[in-house]
Design a protein around this motif. Structure first.
Motif, PDB file in Angstrom:
ATOM      1  N   GLY A 145      48.615  12.411  10.793  1.00  0.00           N
ATOM      2  CA  GLY A 145      49.527  11.281  10.923  1.00  0.00           C
ATOM      3  C   GLY A 145      49.907  10.613   9.605  1.00  0.00           C
ATOM      4  N   GLU A 146      49.334  11.090   8.497  1.00  0.00           N
ATOM      5  CA  GLU A 146      49.636  10.452   7.207  1.00  0.00           C
ATOM      6  C   GLU A 146      50.982  10.892   6.623  1.00  0.00           C
ATOM      7  OE1 GLU A 146      45.161   9.453   5.491  1.00  0.00           O
ATOM      8  OE2 GLU A 146      46.203  11.216   4.712  1.00  0.00           O
ATOM      9  N   LEU A 147      51.496  11.998   7.130  1.00  0.00           N
ATOM     10  CA  LEU A 147      52.807  12.467   6.678  1.00  0.00           C
ATOM     11  C   LEU A 147      53.730  12.560   7.896  1.00  0.00           C
ATOM     12  CD1 LEU A 147      54.458  13.545   4.218  1.00  0.00           C
ATOM     13  CD2 LEU A 147      53.666  15.843   4.835  1.00  0.00           C
ATOM     14  N   THR A 148      54.909  11.958   7.761  1.00  0.00           N
ATOM     15  CA  THR A 148      55.900  11.999   8.839  1.00  0.00           C
ATOM     16  C   THR A 148      57.126  12.738   8.346  1.00  0.00           C
ATOM     17  OG1 THR A 148      55.153   9.871   9.725  1.00  0.00           O
ATOM     18  CG2 THR A 148      57.368  10.580  10.345  1.00  0.00           C
ATOM     19  N   ILE A 149      57.662  13.609   9.182  1.00  0.00           N
ATOM     20  CA  ILE A 149      58.887  14.317   8.848  1.00  0.00           C
ATOM     21  C   ILE A 149      60.035  13.659   9.610  1.00  0.00           C
ATOM     22  CG2 ILE A 149      60.084  16.543   9.001  1.00  0.00           C
ATOM     23  CD1 ILE A 149      57.756  16.520   7.006  1.00  0.00           C
ATOM     24  N   GLU A 150      61.076  13.270   8.872  1.00  0.00           N
ATOM     25  CA  GLU A 150      62.255  12.683   9.519  1.00  0.00           C
ATOM     26  C   GLU A 150      63.345  13.736   9.639  1.00  0.00           C
ATOM     27  OE1 GLU A 150      63.706   8.985   7.975  1.00  0.00           O
ATOM     28  OE2 GLU A 150      61.729   8.030   8.076  1.00  0.00           O
ATOM     29  N   LEU A 170      54.369  22.071  13.339  1.00  0.00           N
ATOM     30  CA  LEU A 170      54.179  20.904  12.478  1.00  0.00           C
ATOM     31  C   LEU A 170      53.177  19.940  13.111  1.00  0.00           C
ATOM     32  CD1 LEU A 170      57.781  20.073  11.170  1.00  0.00           C
ATOM     33  CD2 LEU A 170      56.051  21.582  10.204  1.00  0.00           C
ATOM     34  N   ARG A 171      53.302  19.793  14.416  1.00  0.00           N
ATOM     35  CA  ARG A 171      52.363  18.917  15.113  1.00  0.00           C
ATOM     36  C   ARG A 171      50.936  19.465  14.993  1.00  0.00           C
ATOM     37  NH1 ARG A 171      55.188  17.331  20.051  1.00  0.00           N
ATOM     38  NH2 ARG A 171      56.067  15.776  18.659  1.00  0.00           N
ATOM     39  N   GLY A 172      50.823  20.788  15.062  1.00  0.00           N
ATOM     40  CA  GLY A 172      49.520  21.437  14.904  1.00  0.00           C
ATOM     41  C   GLY A 172      48.902  21.138  13.546  1.00  0.00           C
ATOM     42  N   LEU A 173      49.745  20.907  12.548  1.00  0.00           N
ATOM     43  CA  LEU A 173      49.259  20.573  11.206  1.00  0.00           C
ATOM     44  C   LEU A 173      48.911  19.093  11.079  1.00  0.00           C
ATOM     45  CD1 LEU A 173      51.842  22.535   8.982  1.00  0.00           C
ATOM     46  CD2 LEU A 173      49.421  23.078   9.270  1.00  0.00           C
ATOM     47  N   GLY A 174      49.156  18.333  12.131  1.00  0.00           N
ATOM     48  CA  GLY A 174      48.841  16.901  12.091  1.00  0.00           C
ATOM     49  C   GLY A 174      49.972  16.028  11.572  1.00  0.00           C
ATOM     50  N   LEU A 175      51.170  16.602  11.493  1.00  0.00           N
ATOM     51  CA  LEU A 175      52.315  15.822  11.022  1.00  0.00           C
ATOM     52  C   LEU A 175      52.928  15.035  12.169  1.00  0.00           C
ATOM     53  CD1 LEU A 175      54.137  18.425   8.763  1.00  0.00           C
ATOM     54  CD2 LEU A 175      52.433  16.733   8.137  1.00  0.00           C
ATOM     55  N   ALA A 176      53.545  13.913  11.833  1.00  0.00           N
ATOM     56  CA  ALA A 176      54.273  13.134  12.824  1.00  0.00           C
ATOM     57  C   ALA A 176      55.762  13.425  12.665  1.00  0.00           C
ATOM     58  CB  ALA A 176      53.988  11.644  12.635  1.00  0.00           C
ATOM     59  N   LEU A 177      56.502  13.271  13.742  1.00  0.00           N
ATOM     60  CA  LEU A 177      57.936  13.528  13.734  1.00  0.00           C
ATOM     61  C   LEU A 177      58.705  12.253  14.059  1.00  0.00           C
ATOM     62  CD1 LEU A 177      60.474  15.441  13.898  1.00  0.00           C
ATOM     63  CD2 LEU A 177      59.879  15.744  16.319  1.00  0.00           C
ATOM     64  N   ALA A 178      59.716  11.965  13.244  1.00  0.00           N
ATOM     65  CA  ALA A 178      60.602  10.840  13.529  1.00  0.00           C
ATOM     66  C   ALA A 178      62.036  11.352  13.640  1.00  0.00           C
ATOM     67  CB  ALA A 178      60.523   9.793  12.413  1.00  0.00           C
ATOM     68  N   VAL A 179      62.761  10.873  14.639  1.00  0.00           N
ATOM     69  CA  VAL A 179      64.172  11.222  14.764  1.00  0.00           C
ATOM     70  C   VAL A 179      64.977  10.158  14.022  1.00  0.00           C
ATOM     71  CG1 VAL A 179      66.079  11.702  16.327  1.00  0.00           C
ATOM     72  CG2 VAL A 179      63.740  12.278  17.009  1.00  0.00           C
ATOM     73  N   ASP A 180      65.640  10.607  12.938  1.00  0.00           N
ATOM     74  CA  ASP A 180      66.349   9.691  12.038  1.00  0.00           C
ATOM     75  C   ASP A 180      67.765   9.422  12.541  1.00  0.00           C
ATOM     76  OD1 ASP A 180      66.725   8.132   9.809  1.00  0.00           O
ATOM     77  OD2 ASP A 180      66.467   9.757   8.360  1.00  0.00           O
TER      78      ASP A 180
END
Ligand code: C2E
Ligand code: MG
Ligand code: MG
Ligand code: MG
Length: 278
Positions: A145-150, A170-180
């Motif tokens: 959750g420390e890195l978010t991809i927009e 990406l979720r498997g890597l622990g990334l968060a997703l934001a819809v910009d």
């Protein structure tokens, strides 16, 4: 006479186009150099918890410290990088610089919550992206959750089958997703339900005329209701006035980003405002 005028006008446009093309080619050449020569820099804009007035997370926004033209904003060179195929290289630089800064803040005993990075469509579709991100996460010790991809709606909606797979990876890597820029593209509700991004960022065009424009008030409330039902967080972009902030707070949109709180600024200038860590 008319013919001559037509020709003159034609060559005038031709000269204009030649000049524009030459400028674009020049910028492409300079951009390749800029990435290598360390002329790119990230500025960070806080996303506030507007209730408490604290920094909830930050967004990394790229700038180009051009040797003669001064500080250039992404609107001037991202489109060039996209056309020329340099956007992946630029994106790779941005991702690494953001991870590096995250690690630096943590080593200083500060934590930005999450660092968000904007990803262009072609970089998102690059088959090497997931591996690249995996490497960065290991190298810089990026936590869950420390890195978010927009990503924008149009990036997500095109070729939805394979983008769904990339999102899962990406979720498997622990990334968060934001819809910009949410609301400016076309996204289906079914797709939102399937994707379950962590965040929707309501585009600033819907925030600009709050609270005077009744349509925008209704739209923003509707997005908040939808997001709540799907358990997705909402960030309001482009908050510039106290009236906008207060409307959004009353509508229970606490995560707010905009010039009212801070413009994007160099990392050093933000460090003091980040919460203590661990
Ligand atoms: P975005 O991701 O929607 O970023 C928000 C933009 O709105 C930023 O412009 C920010 O400076 C601006 N902004 C923030 N608060 C306010 C406000 O209160 N009022 C107004 N009028 N504007 C506000 P910026 O930095 O010029 O970036 C523009 C766009 O360029 C970004 O839009 C993003 O789509 C793209 N971009 C920025 N950095 C990168 C990057 O590293 N990679 C890629 N692929 N795209 C990037
Ligand atoms: Mg963004
Ligand atoms: Mg945005
Ligand atoms: Mg926007």
């Amino acid at each position: 006479q008319a013919k001559q005028g037509g020709r003159a006008r034609f060559s005038f446009y031709q000269a204009d186009m030649d000049a524009a093309l030459a400028e674009r080619l020049e910028m492409e050449r300079e951009l390749a150099e800029a990435i290598r020569a360390g002329q790119l820099v990230l500025h960070y804009q806080p996303v506030m918890d507007a209730r408490k007035g604290t920094v909830g997370s930050v967004e990394a926004l790229v700038r180009w410290q051009h040797p003669t033209r001064g500080l250039l904003y992404p609107g001037t060179f991202i489109p060039v990088a996209e056309d020329s195929g340099q956007i992946r290289e630029l994106g790779a630089w941005t991702l690494e610089a953001a991870c590096q800064q995250l690690a630096r803040w943590k080593s200083m005993g500060r934590h930005p919550g999450s660092v968000a990075v904007n990803l262009s469509a072609s970089h998102f579709r690059d088959s090497r992206l997931v591996e690249q991100l995996g490497d960065l996460i290991r190298a810089y010790g990026v936590g869950k959750g420390e890195l978010t991809i927009e990503l924008t709606e149009s990036t997500l909606m095109s070729d939805s089958e394979s983008s769904m797979q990339t999102i899962q990876a990406l979720r498997g890597l622990g990334l968060a997703l934001a819809v910009d820029d949410f609301g400016t593209g076309y996204s289906s509700l079914a797709y939102l339900k399937l994707l379950r991004p962590q965040k929707l960022k309501v585009d600033r065009s819907f925030v600009r005329d709050l609270p005077d424009d009744p349509d925008d008030c209704v739209l923003v409330r509707a997005v908040l209701g939808l997001a709540e039902a799907l358990d997705i967080e909402v960030v309001a972009e482009g908050v510039e006035t106290e009236a906008q902030r207060d409307f959004l707070l009353a509508a229970r949109c606490h995560q707010q980003q905009g010039y009212l709180f801070s413009k994007p600024i160099p990392a050093e200038d933000l460090s003091g405002r980040l919460s203590a860590w661990p």
